[in-house]
Design a protein around this motif. Structure first.
Motif, PDB file in Angstrom:
ATOM      1  N   THR A 109       0.681  -0.842   0.309  1.00  0.00           N
ATOM      2  CA  THR A 109      -0.212  -0.297  -0.049  1.00  0.00           C
ATOM      3  C   THR A 109       0.823   1.118   0.163  1.00  0.00           C
ATOM      4  O   THR A 109       0.652   2.817  -0.443  1.00  0.00           O
ATOM      5  CB  THR A 109      -0.989   0.048   1.426  1.00  0.00           C
ATOM      6  OG1 THR A 109      -0.019   0.003   2.408  1.00  0.00           O
ATOM      7  CG2 THR A 109      -1.965  -1.280   0.916  1.00  0.00           C
ATOM      8  N   ASP A 110       1.873   1.224   1.354  1.00  0.00           N
ATOM      9  CA  ASP A 110       3.131   2.483   0.701  1.00  0.00           C
ATOM     10  C   ASP A 110       3.299   2.661  -0.590  1.00  0.00           C
ATOM     11  O   ASP A 110       3.502   3.680  -0.973  1.00  0.00           O
ATOM     12  CB  ASP A 110       3.934   1.743   1.707  1.00  0.00           C
ATOM     13  CG  ASP A 110       4.684   3.611   1.959  1.00  0.00           C
ATOM     14  OD1 ASP A 110       4.837   3.585   3.392  1.00  0.00           O
ATOM     15  OD2 ASP A 110       5.709   3.272   1.119  1.00  0.00           O
ATOM     16  N   ALA A 111       3.727   1.447  -1.073  1.00  0.00           N
ATOM     17  CA  ALA A 111       4.672   1.051  -2.447  1.00  0.00           C
ATOM     18  C   ALA A 111       3.344   2.626  -4.014  1.00  0.00           C
ATOM     19  O   ALA A 111       4.095   2.809  -4.464  1.00  0.00           O
ATOM     20  CB  ALA A 111       4.939   0.532  -3.108  1.00  0.00           C
ATOM     21  N   ALA A 112       2.230   2.444  -3.860  1.00  0.00           N
ATOM     22  CA  ALA A 112       0.920   2.160  -4.807  1.00  0.00           C
ATOM     23  C   ALA A 112       1.263   4.044  -3.831  1.00  0.00           C
ATOM     24  O   ALA A 112       1.190   4.776  -5.219  1.00  0.00           O
ATOM     25  CB  ALA A 112      -0.327   1.452  -4.436  1.00  0.00           C
ATOM     26  N   VAL A 113       0.840   4.814  -2.635  1.00  0.00           N
ATOM     27  CA  VAL A 113       1.322   5.710  -3.014  1.00  0.00           C
ATOM     28  C   VAL A 113       2.862   6.547  -3.452  1.00  0.00           C
ATOM     29  O   VAL A 113       2.675   7.360  -3.871  1.00  0.00           O
ATOM     30  CB  VAL A 113       0.388   6.587  -1.172  1.00  0.00           C
ATOM     31  CG1 VAL A 113       0.741   7.472  -0.978  1.00  0.00           C
ATOM     32  CG2 VAL A 113      -0.824   5.856  -1.295  1.00  0.00           C
ATOM     33  N   ARG A 114       3.644   5.956  -2.800  1.00  0.00           N
ATOM     34  CA  ARG A 114       4.798   6.388  -3.528  1.00  0.00           C
ATOM     35  C   ARG A 114       5.094   6.226  -4.672  1.00  0.00           C
ATOM     36  O   ARG A 114       5.883   7.348  -5.267  1.00  0.00           O
ATOM     37  CB  ARG A 114       5.875   5.358  -2.917  1.00  0.00           C
ATOM     38  CG  ARG A 114       7.193   6.423  -2.909  1.00  0.00           C
ATOM     39  CD  ARG A 114       8.632   5.628  -1.640  1.00  0.00           C
ATOM     40  NE  ARG A 114       8.439   4.094  -2.268  1.00  0.00           N
ATOM     41  CZ  ARG A 114       7.827   3.267  -1.935  1.00  0.00           C
ATOM     42  NH1 ARG A 114       7.589   2.571  -0.120  1.00  0.00           N
ATOM     43  NH2 ARG A 114       8.461   1.848  -2.021  1.00  0.00           N
ATOM     44  N   ARG A 115       4.794   5.957  -5.952  1.00  0.00           N
ATOM     45  CA  ARG A 115       4.393   5.371  -7.175  1.00  0.00           C
ATOM     46  C   ARG A 115       3.786   6.902  -7.403  1.00  0.00           C
ATOM     47  O   ARG A 115       4.410   7.101  -8.877  1.00  0.00           O
ATOM     48  CB  ARG A 115       3.807   4.265  -7.922  1.00  0.00           C
ATOM     49  CG  ARG A 115       3.999   4.070  -9.202  1.00  0.00           C
ATOM     50  CD  ARG A 115       3.652   2.233  -9.340  1.00  0.00           C
ATOM     51  NE  ARG A 115       2.585   1.970  -9.418  1.00  0.00           N
ATOM     52  CZ  ARG A 115       1.667   1.382  -9.347  1.00  0.00           C
ATOM     53  NH1 ARG A 115       1.191   2.427 -11.051  1.00  0.00           N
ATOM     54  NH2 ARG A 115       0.346   1.076  -9.255  1.00  0.00           N
ATOM     55  N   ILE A 116       2.344   6.706  -6.752  1.00  0.00           N
ATOM     56  CA  ILE A 116       1.954   8.228  -7.862  1.00  0.00           C
ATOM     57  C   ILE A 116       2.788   9.117  -7.380  1.00  0.00           C
ATOM     58  O   ILE A 116       2.938  10.368  -8.723  1.00  0.00           O
ATOM     59  CB  ILE A 116       0.493   8.218  -6.757  1.00  0.00           C
ATOM     60  CG1 ILE A 116      -0.730   7.386  -6.697  1.00  0.00           C
ATOM     61  CG2 ILE A 116      -0.335  10.072  -7.465  1.00  0.00           C
ATOM     62  CD1 ILE A 116      -1.792   7.060  -6.020  1.00  0.00           C
ATOM     63  N   ILE A 117       3.008   9.167  -6.471  1.00  0.00           N
ATOM     64  CA  ILE A 117       3.914  11.054  -6.201  1.00  0.00           C
ATOM     65  C   ILE A 117       5.042  11.050  -6.873  1.00  0.00           C
ATOM     66  O   ILE A 117       5.603  11.978  -7.323  1.00  0.00           O
ATOM     67  CB  ILE A 117       4.476  11.199  -4.499  1.00  0.00           C
ATOM     68  CG1 ILE A 117       2.929  10.690  -3.751  1.00  0.00           C
ATOM     69  CG2 ILE A 117       4.948  11.991  -4.167  1.00  0.00           C
ATOM     70  CD1 ILE A 117       2.965  10.714  -1.974  1.00  0.00           C
ATOM     71  N   GLY A 118       5.513   9.498  -7.024  1.00  0.00           N
ATOM     72  CA  GLY A 118       7.449   9.937  -7.708  1.00  0.00           C
ATOM     73  C   GLY A 118       6.810  10.076  -9.485  1.00  0.00           C
ATOM     74  O   GLY A 118       7.380  10.723  -9.927  1.00  0.00           O
ATOM     75  N   GLU A 119       5.455   9.497  -9.782  1.00  0.00           N
ATOM     76  CA  GLU A 119       5.333   9.777 -11.131  1.00  0.00           C
ATOM     77  C   GLU A 119       4.903  10.947 -11.575  1.00  0.00           C
ATOM     78  O   GLU A 119       5.534  11.954 -12.697  1.00  0.00           O
ATOM     79  CB  GLU A 119       4.535   9.150 -11.367  1.00  0.00           C
ATOM     80  CG  GLU A 119       4.416   7.490 -11.619  1.00  0.00           C
ATOM     81  CD  GLU A 119       3.342   6.429 -12.157  1.00  0.00           C
ATOM     82  OE1 GLU A 119       3.533   5.361 -12.202  1.00  0.00           O
ATOM     83  OE2 GLU A 119       2.520   6.852 -12.056  1.00  0.00           O
ATOM     84  N   GLY A 120       3.974  12.375 -10.706  1.00  0.00           N
ATOM     85  CA  GLY A 120       4.456  13.538 -10.137  1.00  0.00           C
ATOM     86  C   GLY A 120       5.846  14.371 -10.138  1.00  0.00           C
ATOM     87  O   GLY A 120       5.406  15.211 -10.850  1.00  0.00           O
ATOM     88  N   VAL A 121       6.317  13.308  -9.659  1.00  0.00           N
ATOM     89  CA  VAL A 121       7.568  14.468  -9.255  1.00  0.00           C
ATOM     90  C   VAL A 121       8.172  14.064 -10.824  1.00  0.00           C
ATOM     91  O   VAL A 121       9.030  15.344 -10.812  1.00  0.00           O
ATOM     92  CB  VAL A 121       8.068  13.765  -8.289  1.00  0.00           C
ATOM     93  CG1 VAL A 121       9.883  14.557  -8.837  1.00  0.00           C
ATOM     94  CG2 VAL A 121       8.281  14.449  -6.845  1.00  0.00           C
ATOM     95  N   ALA A 122       8.326  12.888 -11.341  1.00  0.00           N
ATOM     96  CA  ALA A 122       9.014  12.676 -12.855  1.00  0.00           C
ATOM     97  C   ALA A 122       7.966  13.607 -13.916  1.00  0.00           C
ATOM     98  O   ALA A 122       8.904  14.369 -14.719  1.00  0.00           O
ATOM     99  CB  ALA A 122       9.023  11.591 -13.001  1.00  0.00           C
TER     100      ALA A 122
END
Lengths: 218, 218
Positions: free
Chosen positions: B140-153
């Motif tokens: 669940t942590d990874a799912a949110v981290r992925r959205i945030i990481g994609e937003g940064v990228a």
């Protein structure tokens, strides 16, 4: 975990509780409530953890609820002191809000065992004690709401919903007690610094320093 | 509070648990654990709340820990489903993050009794079950981290500390279960909308819509 907690932080926890036997019983109660929950803990368990007899416990505390109330009262007094000190401090609203968040987070991280008991066992308090604690919680809420309100009035913050944002800021800090792990990768000060920056973003703080991370970008 | 919770939300809670007797026992266990804590609850208490005999309980669950594990597993599966659905959805990172926060908050508000048990009784799980749940929490942590990481990228978000901000976003949503009150002034949807706006600020979301509240001001 209680033993580690008792040595953390700059001041002696429970230093306000005297005599020594009463303090030892309080520390034992915090550990027992945190480990097994209030309802699963007996006064016999608490006395045993403190190396005392049940009869010795009753000299200091008439009931298990009195122990919980004492823990909750000291914890809430400390929370209020931290937040009112920050609210009444010098500096801009942004500086005071950052200070409030850093101090409140540090307390919930360093004293996470106590904070969990204080936050999760409110329903076990008797009606009068519960009303007293609810009144203290309203005052801690008011201290943070005041800083945010002053920041809005000064044009430093942009907050469409001040009560809702106050609730979210306090909630974010309090939940540190749930997840904080003294063996984890972040120190209480590091979490405090991270959260102060996030909270300044939540209130839309204008940061006048060039290149500062907390404010909105141009 | 369990009874009210069981009728909240758009779907039948615990619909995946069959037969009916096993579901009734699970609902009774959630209520008992939330009220008195896991360690203060006996299988006899749970059977009694469900209007059944202890012997009837053992047909469905061998131990009290098996009940807690079933509750925790279903709760964590649901949390993961909510966050992965949002992460994999269409739209920009900001839209997906807002969707994740709205759905996750709504679940913690509507199902706050269950969520408290799921969040506060992790330590009572046996080692194998605990490891299984910790693995789900990493996802669940990874799912949110992925959205945030994609937003940064994509240049949509400005986040100096992606793991720390992910932790804070999840923590903010989870703590709704602690303070949410079905008799309070805010509905689950209102809290979800408030929090989605606050989280978009936390990640420094650029909002391209004119006059939108969530993004930084010019």
């Amino acid at each position: 975990m209680g033993a580690a907690e008792e040595t953390a932080g700059g001041e002696t926890p429970w230093g306000e509780v005297t005599p020594d036997a009463a303090r030892r019983l309080l520390v034992a109660a915090v550990d027992a409530f945190a480990e097994r929950g209030y309802h699963a803990t007996t006064t016999r368990d608490i006395a045993g953890r403190a190396g005392m007899s049940p009869a010795a416990l009753y000299i200091h505390y008439k009931t298990k609820e009195e122990l919980l109330h004492r823990i909750s009262r000291i914890g809430h007094d400390k929370a209020l002191e931290i937040l009112e000190e920050a609210a009444n401090g010098p500096g801009t609203a942004a500086e005071r809000l950052a200070d409030a968040v850093r101090s409140f987070v540090r307390w919930h991280a360093e004293r996470h065992t106590t904070a969990r008991v204080v936050q999760y066992e409110l329903d076990a308090l008797g009606p009068e004690h519960r009303a007293e604690i609810v009144a203290l919680r309203r005052r801690t809420d008011a201290a943070v709401r005041r800083i945010i309100g002053e920041g809005v009035a000064a044009g430093e913050f942009d907050v469409p919903d001040v009560p809702g944002t106050t609730l979210a800021v306090l909630s974010l800090c309090i939940d540190v007690a749930r997840w904080f792990n003294a063996q984890g990768s972040r120190t209480p000060d590091e979490v405090g610094a991270l959260y102060a920056g996030l909270v300044l973003r939540m209130v839309g703080a204008r940061d006048r320093r060039p290149g500062a991370a907390a404010g909105p970008r141009p």
